[in-house]
Enzyme design. Structure first.
Site, PDB file in Angstrom:
ATOM      1  N   CYS A 281       3.085  -0.829 -20.750  1.00 38.25           N
ATOM      2  CA  CYS A 281       3.862  -1.084 -21.957  1.00 38.25           C
ATOM      3  C   CYS A 281       3.491  -2.441 -22.562  1.00 38.25           C
ATOM      4  O   CYS A 281       2.410  -2.593 -23.093  1.00 38.25           O
ATOM      5  CB  CYS A 281       5.352  -0.976 -21.643  1.00 38.25           C
ATOM      6  SG  CYS A 281       6.377  -0.719 -23.103  1.00 38.25           S
ATOM      7  N   HIS A 376       5.522   4.315 -19.493  1.00 36.63           N
ATOM      8  CA  HIS A 376       6.239   3.901 -18.285  1.00 36.63           C
ATOM      9  C   HIS A 376       5.979   4.893 -17.149  1.00 36.63           C
ATOM     10  O   HIS A 376       6.721   5.871 -16.997  1.00 36.63           O
ATOM     11  CB  HIS A 376       7.741   3.831 -18.559  1.00 36.63           C
ATOM     12  CG  HIS A 376       8.148   2.683 -19.412  1.00 36.63           C
ATOM     13  ND1 HIS A 376       8.678   1.525 -18.900  1.00 36.63           N
ATOM     14  CD2 HIS A 376       8.094   2.501 -20.755  1.00 36.63           C
ATOM     15  CE1 HIS A 376       8.952   0.683 -19.882  1.00 36.63           C
ATOM     16  NE2 HIS A 376       8.595   1.260 -21.018  1.00 36.63           N
ATOM     17  N   GLU A 378       6.638   4.574 -14.101  1.00 41.64           N
ATOM     18  CA  GLU A 378       7.679   4.543 -13.064  1.00 41.64           C
ATOM     19  C   GLU A 378       8.815   5.508 -13.392  1.00 41.64           C
ATOM     20  O   GLU A 378       9.602   5.877 -12.521  1.00 41.64           O
ATOM     21  CB  GLU A 378       8.230   3.119 -12.911  1.00 41.64           C
ATOM     22  CG  GLU A 378       9.304   2.714 -13.879  1.00 41.64           C
ATOM     23  CD  GLU A 378       8.783   2.485 -15.288  1.00 41.64           C
ATOM     24  OE1 GLU A 378       9.604   2.436 -16.228  1.00 41.64           O
ATOM     25  OE2 GLU A 378       7.556   2.354 -15.468  1.00 41.64           O
TER      26      GLU A 378
END
Length: 403
Positions: A281, A376, A378
């Protein structure tokens, strides 16, 4: 020009729960106060995620932004103490259409409305979020304000709205905003290897620069046997080297990458030492600027958990989670020499591309050990489409340490 939409809940005059949403172009929505009463100003953006509102609220990347939820029903599962991505709610304001009358989940500890109020987050509900989202898609994100309670003007109608509009237009813009130091950790901390690696020596040590890091990110590395040292955004190269890292990670975060001069110089010091690097990001935008590429502001950005991104090398399409309003300006489909300092960082390729609008979603350096993505990995959007990126980072580290 003033465009005013009136909802049934707000018809018939002002009451104690009345709230106004005022955009800097004069677009006004009347609704009902949600969360704390008062005044809040920020850049108004929309998020297309159908779930995960608690993760959205606690994502530091939303600092100084008023978030509009495109999903009509919000608050159904309440608030719990397991899902936050940080220690507080970061959004500047919150806009929903139909808030849940009562939370319904065995995991719920509190009502969302109560949590917003407890943390001082001013919101508005019972507004047409579809019309508002279409307006932002047409006009682009802009400054806005939510007003309720004592912050509402004494003068009725257009005279009062003009007063609020002046407050909105006096708020700082996101372009040029250097915000990482406002959301970063004050003190370094360590996330130890977890899961099957919990009682083993770490496979590697990573210095993670917190530009607005989400809690799940170091956890994903810890699950792979990595010891993660999370450092403030103000850290120097000496601070990073003191950790004796096998790799360096730059997180997500808020603000304009063009204003992040310190972070760019820190990353260049890392790249000069050829320490393996992975950024996500904001960390992708910082890599772009460190390589000498430009960044620019998107009209309305990417925010949600349903963004299709293609891995250029494999052709695989990933469903990914996004939260960004800026992007890297780089040529797609060809190798190019990194412009900074006569190409001292060698060749680069755009590794990932957004399929909705062809925005650069990843960079890979061919002559130094560095790569990044704009989304992202995660987050469980795919739900595991992007998990391989953490494996790739660990492999990049272990491959270099084994030689």
């Amino acid at each position: 020009m003033t465009l005013t939409a009136t909802t049934p809940a707000a018809a018939g005059g002002r009451d104690a729960d009345e709230a106004l949403l005022v955009c800097e172009d004069g677009y006004v929505l009347r609704g009902r106060a949600y969360g704390a009463r008062g005044e809040t100003l920020g850049e108004i953006v929309f998020s297309t995620g159908m779930t995960g509102y608690q993760e959205t609220l606690t994502d530091p990347s939303y600092h100084r932004q008023i978030v509009v939820m495109t999903a009509p029903h919000v608050g159904n599962t309440g608030v719990n103490d397991e899902d936050p991505e940080s220690g507080r709610i970061w959004v500047a304001g919150y806009v929903v259409r139909d808030p849940a009358r009562r939370a319904s989940s065995w995991r719920s500890a509190r009502e969302l409305d109560d949590e917003l109020a407890a943390q001082g987050v001013v919101g508005i509900c019972d507004v047409d979020t579809r019309a508002l989202t279409r307006h932002l898609r047409d006009r682009g994100v802009m400054r806005a304000g939510i007003f309720s309670g004592d912050s509402l003007p004494e003068l009725p109608g257009s005279h009062g709205e003009a007063e609020l509009l002046q407050r909105v237009r006096s708020a700082p813009q996101m372009v040029g905003a250097d915000l990482a130091r406002e959301v970063t950790t004050e003190q370094p901390y360590v996330v130890a290897p977890a899961g099957e690696f919990e009682d083993r020596p770490p496979l590697a040590r990573v210095a993670a620069i917190d530009l607005g890091i989400k809690a799940m990110t170091p956890q994903r590395l810890a699950e792979r046997g990595v010891e993660v040292h999370v450092l403030p955004s103000t850290s120097t190269i000496s601070d990073v080297l003191a950790v004796q890292p096998d790799g360096v990670f730059f997180s997500n975060g808020p603000g304009d990458p063009e204003a992040s001069v310190h972070e760019v110089e820190l990353l260049r010091a890392v790249l000069d030492r050829k320490i393996p690097y992975f950024g996500i990001c904001f960390g992708n935008q910082i890599l772009g600027r460190a390589l000498g590429l430009g960044t620019y502001k998107l009209t309305f950005g990417h925010r949600g958990i349903n963004q299709p991104v293609m891995d250029v090398e494999t052709g695989k399409v990933e469903i990914t989670s996004h939260n960004h309003g800026f992007a890297v300006d780089a040529p797609i489909g060809e190798e190019f020499l990194a412009p900074h300092d006569g190409g001292r960082y060698g060749r680069v390729v755009v590794s990932h591309v957004g399929l909705n609008d062809q925005v650069v979603e990843g960079l890979r350096c061919l002559d130094i050990p560095a790569f990044s993505v704009q989304y992202h990995p995660e987050a469980a959007a795919g739900p595991h489409d992007a998990a391989y990126l953490f494996d790739r980072f660990v492999a990049l580290i272990t491959d270099r340490t084994s030689h």
